[in-house]
Write a protein that holds these residues in place. Structure first.
Motif, PDB file in Angstrom:
ATOM      1  N   UNK A 327       0.950  -1.292   0.139  1.00  0.00           N
ATOM      2  CA  UNK A 327       0.103  -0.171  -0.162  1.00  0.00           C
ATOM      3  C   UNK A 327       0.797   1.246   0.003  1.00  0.00           C
ATOM      4  N   UNK A 328       2.000   1.342   0.745  1.00  0.00           N
ATOM      5  CA  UNK A 328       3.035   2.362   0.654  1.00  0.00           C
ATOM      6  C   UNK A 328       3.474   2.596  -0.970  1.00  0.00           C
ATOM      7  N   UNK A 329       3.685   1.492  -1.601  1.00  0.00           N
ATOM      8  CA  UNK A 329       3.893   1.842  -2.906  1.00  0.00           C
ATOM      9  C   UNK A 329       2.813   2.168  -3.815  1.00  0.00           C
ATOM     10  N   UNK A 330       1.629   1.933  -3.450  1.00  0.00           N
ATOM     11  CA  UNK A 330       0.625   2.523  -4.074  1.00  0.00           C
ATOM     12  C   UNK A 330       0.360   3.923  -3.914  1.00  0.00           C
ATOM     13  N   UNK A 332       3.054   5.871  -3.490  1.00  0.00           N
ATOM     14  CA  UNK A 332       4.093   6.531  -4.296  1.00  0.00           C
ATOM     15  C   UNK A 332       3.376   6.628  -5.785  1.00  0.00           C
ATOM     16  N   UNK A 333       2.928   5.673  -6.280  1.00  0.00           N
ATOM     17  CA  UNK A 333       2.267   5.670  -7.512  1.00  0.00           C
ATOM     18  C   UNK A 333       1.576   6.818  -7.727  1.00  0.00           C
ATOM     19  N   UNK A 334       0.520   7.137  -6.850  1.00  0.00           N
ATOM     20  CA  UNK A 334      -0.472   8.160  -7.026  1.00  0.00           C
ATOM     21  C   UNK A 334       0.102   9.523  -6.291  1.00  0.00           C
ATOM     22  N   UNK A 335       1.266   9.534  -5.732  1.00  0.00           N
ATOM     23  CA  UNK A 335       2.016  10.786  -5.294  1.00  0.00           C
ATOM     24  C   UNK A 335       1.092  11.274  -4.352  1.00  0.00           C
ATOM     25  N   UNK A 336       0.613  10.599  -3.454  1.00  0.00           N
ATOM     26  CA  UNK A 336      -0.196  11.048  -2.287  1.00  0.00           C
ATOM     27  C   UNK A 336       0.408  10.588  -0.723  1.00  0.00           C
TER      28      UNK A 336
END
Length: 336
Positions: A327-330, A332-336
């Motif tokens: 979820x931390x990687x998610x 980063x993917x969405x820059x939030x």
């Protein structure tokens, strides 16, 4: 191109179908060229959805004067009768046709969802009326829950099912065998595991070796993808020892951080739809559908940023995935 019969629909469909998600990222003319190339190779089955933005419209433009050469499948998230009736009319207009071969319920998740669509004023009634009027030919259901589909196939209400099946996601094989016993067509979605599997030829060979699968629907947005996929369907042969070894390597590589969307992690203590986090992240990262993925992601009230790292989900996950880290990687993917 090889063909199989789509369960009791009686439709003779190509073992490789045309997945309609990626056409959103190309132009109408590009979509037409890709679809016509698929037709040249013998592909005759395509799948879209009301939720795929312009997919139905682009496909409709490509099929002008060619409607008879294609078996069209689409799907709707509608759960009540009025909404489904409206979506059917929109789909007919988008495809520029007066009938759709297969209309499916899109992503039925729970028994409550299933009960809703099958209720007196549920969406299933709208499909039955459309079928009686000749607007649709057959009724199917799609889901990411194998447990839900195990219930659905026993109702006798559905002629086809659609469920993820690929090298990493094989948890549906028992379901597929039961569907075959009941003469229900099986459509394999996510054959490349949402773009995570790079060897498309090997991925499709793996799927088509399973005789319970009627057709696989890889998304295609380039001529080269059509040609590669069609070559597999021209000569469906058993997997070799080397190919099986490569499959095991893929499983070892992806299995450690790949969500199968089984839903056993739910409910999240913060009401995050955890599998959807990874699906939408994949659309942005691997499908090259950043805008579409972001729109859907940020429309959700509870997202990856709301994770409090309680770890309850990880204790439930049958695949022992590091969900908190994922979820931390998610985020980063969405820059939030």
């Amino acid at each position: 191109m090889q063909y199989r019969i789509l369960g009791r629909t009686g439709l003779r469909v190509s073992v490789i179908g045309f997945g309609g998600i990626p056409v959103q990222r190309i132009s109408t003319e590009e979509a037409k060229r890709v679809i016509l190339k698929a037709e040249e190779t013998g592909v005759n089955f395509l799948d879209s959805a009301r939720g795929y933005s312009v997919s139905e419209e682009f496909i409709g433009e490509a099929l002008v004067d060619r409607r008879g050469k294609w078996i069209i499948a689409t799907k709707s998230m509608a759960r009540d009768k009025a909404s489904m009736a409206r979506d059917i009319e929109i789909s007919l207009k988008n495809f520029k046709t007066d009938y759709i071969d297969l209309y499916q319920f899109h992503n039925i998740r729970t028994k409550a969802d299933l009960d809703k669509v099958l209720s007196e004023d549920g969406a299933y009634t709208a499909l039955l009326e459309a079928k009686a009027a000749g607007k649709i030919g057959h009724i199917g259901i799609t889901s990411h829950s194998v447990d839900l589909l195990k219930i659905a196939v026993e109702t006798g209400k559905f002629e086809t099912i659609m469920y993820p099946y690929n090298i990493v996601e094989n948890q549906g094989e028992e379901l597929f065998r039961r569907a075959m016993e009941l003469n229900i067509g099986v459509i394999a979605m996510k054959p490349m595991a949402g773009g995570a599997i790079e060897n498309g030829t090997l991925a499709l060979k793996y799927i088509l070796e399973n005789q319970c699968i009627t057709t696989a629907i890889p998304g295609m947005a380039e001529i080269s993808e059509v040609e590669e996929n069609a070559r597999v369907a021209d000569n469906v042969t058993p997997l070799t020892a080397d190919e099986k070894q490569n499959i095991n390597k893929i499983i070892d590589g992806l299995g450690k951080e790949f969500c199968r969307r089984c839903g056993y992690c739910a409910p999240c203590t913060q009401n995050i739809d955890i599998p959807s986090m990874f699906v939408l992240s994949g659309y942005k990262e691997r499908y090259n559908l950043a805008a579409w993925g972001e729109e859907r992601y940020f429309s959700l009230q509870n997202r990856a940023k709301d994770c409090i790292e309680c770890g309850v989900c990880e204790n439930r996950c049958p695949y022992n995935l590091p969900i908190r880290t994922m979820l931390k990687k998610v985020r980063k993917t969405f820059n939030e």
